[in-house]
Design a protein around this motif. Structure first.
Motif, mmCIF file in Angstrom:
data_model
loop_
_atom_site.group_PDB
_atom_site.id
_atom_site.type_symbol
_atom_site.label_atom_id
_atom_site.label_comp_id
_atom_site.label_asym_id
_atom_site.label_seq_id
_atom_site.Cartn_x
_atom_site.Cartn_y
_atom_site.Cartn_z
ATOM 1 N N PHE C 160 0.845 -1.198 0.000
ATOM 2 C CA PHE C 160 0.000 0.000 0.000
ATOM 3 C C PHE C 160 0.871 1.234 0.000
ATOM 4 N N ALA C 161 0.368 2.233 -0.718
ATOM 5 C CA ALA C 161 1.135 3.471 -0.842
ATOM 6 C C ALA C 161 1.150 4.216 0.486
ATOM 7 N N ASP C 162 0.023 4.303 1.125
ATOM 8 C CA ASP C 162 0.010 5.070 2.378
ATOM 9 C C ASP C 162 -0.673 4.290 3.493
ATOM 10 N N GLU C 163 -0.414 4.760 4.670
ATOM 11 C CA GLU C 163 -0.881 4.112 5.878
ATOM 12 C C GLU C 163 -2.409 3.980 5.877
ATOM 13 N N GLU C 164 -3.037 5.047 5.388
ATOM 14 C CA GLU C 164 -4.495 5.110 5.478
ATOM 15 C C GLU C 164 -5.155 3.982 4.680
ATOM 16 N N ALA C 165 -4.671 3.821 3.456
ATOM 17 C CA ALA C 165 -5.240 2.797 2.594
ATOM 18 C C ALA C 165 -5.014 1.420 3.205
ATOM 19 N N TYR C 166 -3.833 1.250 3.789
ATOM 20 C CA TYR C 166 -3.506 -0.028 4.408
ATOM 21 C C TYR C 166 -4.429 -0.308 5.574
ATOM 22 N N GLU C 167 -4.594 0.744 6.419
ATOM 23 C CA GLU C 167 -5.461 0.570 7.588
ATOM 24 C C GLU C 167 -6.870 0.192 7.166
ATOM 25 N N ALA C 168 -7.328 0.868 6.132
ATOM 26 C CA ALA C 168 -8.686 0.612 5.667
ATOM 27 C C ALA C 168 -8.817 -0.819 5.165
ATOM 28 N N ALA C 169 -7.829 -1.233 4.376
ATOM 29 C CA ALA C 169 -7.865 -2.586 3.834
ATOM 30 C C ALA C 169 -7.795 -3.606 4.953
#
Lengths: 374, 549, 309
Positions: C160-169
């Motif tokens: 994931f490019a950023d933390e946010e997208a990762y957290e969401a996933a």
């Protein structure tokens, strides 16, 4: 015969040239008891001075402090135990995570308390108490001939007086009277269980009995296993039981005793994979490449369940008896002797897999009359 | 340091009260003066004793909740994961102890760890006694009692392991039943009677429970008391050393020092057991799941002390199974499960008598042998350990196979060969090591010990300087007895064969005696430091002792 | 030579030290410990790893990329159309589920066609595997399909490019996982199916076990529910197959939930669980650590004391 260690002069005489232990040799004559130049004069312990090596006062004082520290630590451990006990209520500990915390605090506290006491006592014994090298004679074990003679004399006279040897009628009838009493306990154990009869040779399986996947609670048509449930390709396997109407007592319809004897492995073997060892009859007992073997190992009765689809080996995880599923479950390795019993199977009118009779041989561990027909 | 001539009033009153009734002042003092030789290896038996006490204490606690019943219930207790599962009451009540009784989990784990340590310390204690020859006259009876304790402890452990009715424990009973069935003629009867019918039935757990909490512990307790009383009466053996003779025991008096030390040791044993139970999970029956006769897990093992039997069952092949008049005799079960343990325990039991018969040694022994000074015994002991250890390892061959990616059948074959080769190798190697140590002892006795200091002689030769051994060491070295047979000679001075050496038994005995003693290094005529380089001119300890007299 | 001599001298000078015996024992233990760690293959097998990227639907697959992967990594052994060669079996009837299982657990592509492959990090992201599966299903063969409704592997931060997208996933994945596992409500069924059909190889704890010929049943610790599902329907290696008729999907859910719940459960009995090996490990630790600790205490109690000190 005396254990009295103070009685040294007496003891030594008999022992010959051994030196009294702890007697200071000329080289180590000066004892280091701090308070006294001549420790012997002030010695007040229960054992003779030459066997007692008192600790200097300073060392004792240090030892006392260390022991006290251990005991205090032990007290703290005890407190931790109580805190642990009341910190987690008995309803909370059903949660494994909390159970672990509870276990660690209770056990950790208790271990600390116990270890502290042990360590404190060790320090006490080692640094406060004197060190001893006490000696005491071993007892002479055989009695003297006079004592033995006297005893034997007394005993034989008494025995003669009792008339036990002289009056055979009385003696023999007494022994006779004892015999039934001795056998009574054996008879009393008779009702611990039924006689084996031929119960070990038969199971519940009967012609036409359908089967279910063990553990499932399906309803309707899916309840029973169909031949095509094992798929078209070889390699499938499932642990199955006969279907019996569930009862109040046994939700699955079968008692554990019945499960232990009737459980089978259904294995799908490719039509071209059968080995020549399979007899015509054994092949007839299969259906569409599906073969049913008892799951109970013929060695000592563990479920032989480990099926390798590539090698067709059925392996018992207990003692590694190995059976060849494509060869009538013959033993190919390990301590078992008999092949796994095969259950004849076929399909009924509605397409469900059914048994075509009982197992080919008795299920489970080999026993004395396993091969005898009734 | 003020002198107390009289006990405080309260104590005196109690003492008098007891003495008025029992007349114990004299024997009481004698017992308080009892001497215990001081060595850590003499504490191994104590570990067993204390573990047994821990087992009794924790066992009583567990009985408060445990229900030895095989009635099927649907679990609705507080352990969430298994709610709704059909299980026996025994298993459900064990879950109750684990998850509803505070400290219950801990106590159950203490009970199990203490059981493992109990049997382990029994073995360690027994090995110590064996290798030091402490089983010799007059202590053979205590050795036999010890073996009975060992056997009963194994049974006790097996039955206890079976009680919670979890998956592995039920399989243990299943194997037990399979072994029973294999008995010729009576097998099916024994099994039907013990189980109250077919396997598993509903009776086996209540019956094992009775054996586990009443009958066997009762017998064990009685035997342990007897063992201890005999020890008390005969006094403890001691290692050789200055002043320690066959006639006189040297050590710490019971009161006050030994009592405090032994008491402290109880707390240590308890502490280690509790620490294990607090931090290391053992036998997590709630994770195994309840017993079902149709389920099995890989890596199924009994507790360690049954491992040797499990291993025997695994590696013994089916080649010798036979039928007689159509009746099956499954030697593949009978031999490993009954004959091999039978040989092992019988061998242990008869060894003291066998050894005494071979050596003709009928004397009392209170000073322990150094293992090297009885090389054949030590070799046999090591062979036994190897035999047992290989069986034990074979009992976990699936774990070995998985852990080290070995061929499963390969491990079986390895153990099938090793079980024969291993003990022989162990015997030969051990005996050689012992003899080597004897030679070194002889040299040390004659020349003093190697100091590690190298000197160059004027001739250019390098020598290691030997120093005078300390007095204590000389005593230890000189404890070696001549290992010749001590009663009759085979041949008297006229060359006539002694009656005891005639006949088959006599010849066998002569041959065994020769085997037992032939390689021993004789210390005869070796005077301490007699072969020394001569710079020390001290009086030999022997003379020193006479001088002090 | 000189150095050797010095070493010998150094040892000779110290071998009579009272602690020498203990040092030897500790060295020996360390030797065996290190030796064990070196020999034991468990180390790399046990290496935790999770698979890449979140589970995406079928709709965005790129068959062309799948073909590329197939040609590069599979065709050399399994043949250009999956019909098999001397090095690899025919895969035209194994199905997409087998492809997903083998590639996502890192067993394929294999470096040694003759040996059993341990689980390792996958060479491809989940998206790439979907592409491969899509290509397989279009061009190569058919069979059991990837059970997309069963949660696969957890997303990995590096994809994931950023933390946010990762957290969401991650949150999305956890929700799906939780829903799947808690959707199973009959422990009895899951437990019985697992214990009667799986535990004899994979053990009660899912930690694996020995098979014949040096093979082994792998541990299930790192296996995602979907991988377990796929293994059941495709029967990889020596494992028998359990299709959806013989063990129905909802029963498989119970089974998977049973083993995953068991594996995720904290060890109530203590911090150390001895890898849940059971009795062998317990006996070993009891002897080596337990008895040694107690004997150490005994040595402390009885250690020689100088007569006058």
């Amino acid at each position: 015969m005396t254990d009295n260690t103070t009685d040294h002069n007496k003891g030594e005489g008999a022992e010959g040239p051994d030196r009294v232990i702890g007697t200071p040799s000329s080289a180590e004559g000066d004892r280091l008891v701090a308070s006294s130049a001549d420790p012997h004069s002030e010695h007040e312990g229960p054992f003779p001075a030459e066997e007692t090596h008192a600790r200097p006062e300073e060392m004792q004082r240090k030892g006392e402090k260390v022991a006290a520290a251990w005991f205090t630590l032990a007290f703290l451990g005890g407190i931790i135990f109580f805190v642990g006990y009341f910190a987690f209520s008995s309803t909370e500990i059903a949660e494994p995570r909390i159970a672990q915390y509870s276990n660690v605090t209770l056990g950790g506290g208790l271990a600390l308390a116990l270890f502290g006491i042990g360590a404190g006592m060790t320090v006490w014994a080692r640094r406060v108490m004197p060190h001893y090298d006490v000696s005491t004679p071993y007892d002479e074990l055989p009695s003297s001939p006079e004592e033995k003679g006297s005893f034997g004399d007394f005993f034989m006279k008494g025995a003669a007086e009792s008339g036990f040897t002289k009056r055979p009628l009385m003696r023999r009838t007494l022994l006779l009277a004892m015999a039934p009493l001795g056998l009574a306990p054996i008879v009393l154990l008779r009702d611990t269980g039924p006689l084996p009869g031929d119960t070990l040779k038969h199971t519940l399986w009967k012609k036409g009995m359908r089967m279910v996947v063990e553990g499932t609670e399906r309803e309707g048509e899916a309840t029973w296993i169909r031949a095509e449930d094992l798929g078209n390709a070889p390699g499938g396997m499932i642990s199955a039981l006969p279907y019996v109407q569930p009862t109040e007592e046994h939700p699955h319809g079968l008692s554990l005793n019945e499960q232990a004897k009737t459980v089978i492995l259904l294995i799908k073997v490719g039509e071209d994979e059968w080995k020549p060892g399979m007899t015509e009859q054994q092949l007839n007992w299969t259906h569409d490449g599906i073969v049913a073997y008892s799951k109970i190992c013929t060695h000592v009765g563990c479920p032989a369940a480990l099926y390798e689809q590539g090698t067709h080996r059925i392996l018992c995880p207990c003692h590694q008896s190995t059976f060849d599923a494509a060869d009538g479950a013959k033993v190919v390795f390990g301590p078992a002797h008999r092949p796994l019993p095969q259950l004849p199977i076929t399909v009924d009118d509605e397409g469900y897999l059914v048994a075509d009779g009982d197992f080919s041989s008795p299920v489970g561990p080999t026993f004395w009359d396993v091969e005898k027909e009734d | 340091m003020s002198r107390t001539t009289q006990a405080p009033k309260g104590l005196r009153a109690t003492g008098n009260f007891i003495d008025d009734r029992f007349h114990v002042a004299k024997s009481g003092e004698k017992n308080l003066r009892k001497v215990f030789p001081n060595h850590w290896s003499f504490m191994l038996g104590e570990i067993a004793l204390y573990s047994f006490i821990i087992l009794l204490l924790t066992g009583v606690f567990l009985t408060l909740w445990f229900k030895p019943s095989m009635t099927e219930v649907v679990y609705d207790g507080s352990y969430e994961r298994l709610q709704g599962v059909v299980m026996s009451e025994a298993y459900a009540s064990t879950l109750h102890i684990d998850f509803d009784v505070r400290g219950g989990f801990l106590v159950r784990q203490i009970h199990h760890w203490a059981a493992l340590i109990f049997v382990a310390s029994l073995v360690a204690h027994m090995l110590r006694v064996f290798f030091t020859g402490a089983f010799r006259k007059p202590r053979e009876i205590n050795w036999l009692i010890g073996i009975a304790i060992f056997v009963l402890a194994i049974l006790e452990g097996l039955f206890g392991y079976s009680l919670p009715d979890d998956l592995p424990s039920g399989m243990g009973i299943r194997i037990l039943q399979g072994v029973m069935l294999s008995l010729p003629v009576i097998g099916t009867y024994v099994s039907m009677f013990l189980f109250g019918g077919e396997f598993p039935g509903e009776d086996i757990i209540p019956r094992l429970y009775m054996l586990h909490i009443l009958l066997i512990p009762g017998i064990l307790l009685a035997l342990i008391v007897a063992h201890f009383m005999i020890l008390w009466h005969q006094k403890h053996t001691q290692y050789p050393g200055r002043g320690r003779t066959e006639k006189k025991v040297v050590g710490v008096p019971m009161f006050p020092a030994f009592a405090v030390k032994a008491g402290g040791f109880f707390f240590f044993v308890f502490a280690v057991t509790v620490a294990f139970s607090a931090f290391v999970q053992i036998n997590p029956i709630h994770l195994f799941g309840p017993f079902s006769p149709t389920s099995i897990t890989s890596g199924l093992q009994p507790d360690w002390y049954m491992g040797f039997m499990e291993g025997a069952l695994r590696i013994f092949p089916n080649w010798f199974d036979f039928t007689i008049f159509g009746y099956a005799v499954p030697t593949g079960v009978l031999v490993p499960a009954l004959v091999i343990p039978g040989i092992l325990f019988t061998g242990l039991a008869v060894w003291p008598f066998l050894e005494a018969w071979i050596t003709g040694d009928k004397r009392h022994h209170n000073v322990a042998d150094r293992p090297r000074n009885a090389p054949v015994r030590t070799g046999v002991g090591m062979a036994g350990i190897t035999f047992y250890g290989l069986l034990w390892m074979a009992g976990s061959n699936d774990i070995l196979s998985e852990t080290f990616s070995l061929n499963l059948y390969g491990t079986t074959w390895f153990f099938r060969f090793a079980i024969f080769i291993g003990p022989v190798l162990a015997f030969v190697i051990t005996k050689r090591i012992c003899l080597g140590l004897q030679r070194r002892d002889r040299a040390t006795l004659a020349h003093g010990y190697e100091s590690g200091t190298i000197q160059q002689l004027p001739s250019g030769e390098y020598i290691e300087v030997h120093k005078e051994s300390p007095d204590e060491m000389v005593h230890v070295l000189r404890s070696k007895e001549p290992l010749d047979r001590t009663d009759t000679e085979d041949v008297d001075e006229n060359g006539v064969e002694a009656p005891s050496a005639r006949g088959l038994r006599g010849r066998l005995r002569t041959a065994l005696a020769h085997w037992y003693t032939k390689d021993n290094v004789s210390f005869e005529g070796v005077e301490p430091h007699s072969g020394h380089h001569g710079q020390h001119e001290e009086i030999a300890p022997e003379q020193a002792e006479t001088a002090t007299r | 030579m000189t150095r050797n001599g010095e070493t010998v001298k150094w040892i000779t000078a110290r071998r009579r030290h009272p602690l020498a015996g203990y040092v030897v024992v500790i060295l020996a233990l360390a030797f065996f410990g290190v030796g064990y760690a070196y020999v034991a293959p468990g180390a790399d097998r046990a290496e935790a790893q999770t698979l890449a990227t979140e589970a995406t639907g079928d709709d965005q697959t790129d068959v062309a990329r799948g073909r590329e992967i197939f040609v590069r990594s599979c065709a050399s052994c399994h043949g250009p159309s999956g019909e098999g060669t001397g090095n690899g079996p025919d895969i035209t009837d194994v199905g997409g589920a087998a492809i997903d299982f083998q590639v996502s657990t890192g067993r394929m592509p294999s470096t040694n066609p003759d040996a059993q492959m341990p689980r390792k990090a996958s060479m491809y992201t989940q998206e790439e595997i979907y592409d491969l599966v899509a290509y397989y299903e279009e061009e190569i063969g058919e069979g059991p399909e990837v059970p997309l409704d069963v949660p696969g592997s957890a997303p990995e931060r590096s994809n994931f490019a950023d933390e946010e997208a990762y957290e969401a996933a991650k949150a999305e994945y956890e929700e799906a996982y939780e829903a799947y596992v808690s959707g199973a409500d009959d422990v009895e069924v899951g437990m019985e199916l697992y214990l009667t059909n799986c535990a004899h190889c994979h053990s009660w704890s899912g930690s694996g076990g020995a098979l014949t010929d040096g093979k082994w049943a792998p541990e299930l610790d790192d296996a995602s529910p979907r991988q377990i599902y796929e293994a059941m329907i495709t029967g990889p290696g020596q494992m028998p197959a359990f299709n959806d008729m013989i063990i129905q999907p909802d029963e498989k859910q119970e089974l998977i939930a049973y083993v995953k719940d068991l594996q995720n459960e904290p060890d109530a009995g203590g911090i150390f669980n001895l890898n849940r090996i059971g009795q062998v490990a317990e006996g070993f630790i009891g002897w080596t650590v337990g008895l040694s600790l107690i004997v150490a205490c005994a040595i402390w109690i009885t250690a020689k004391q100088r007569a006058h000190d």
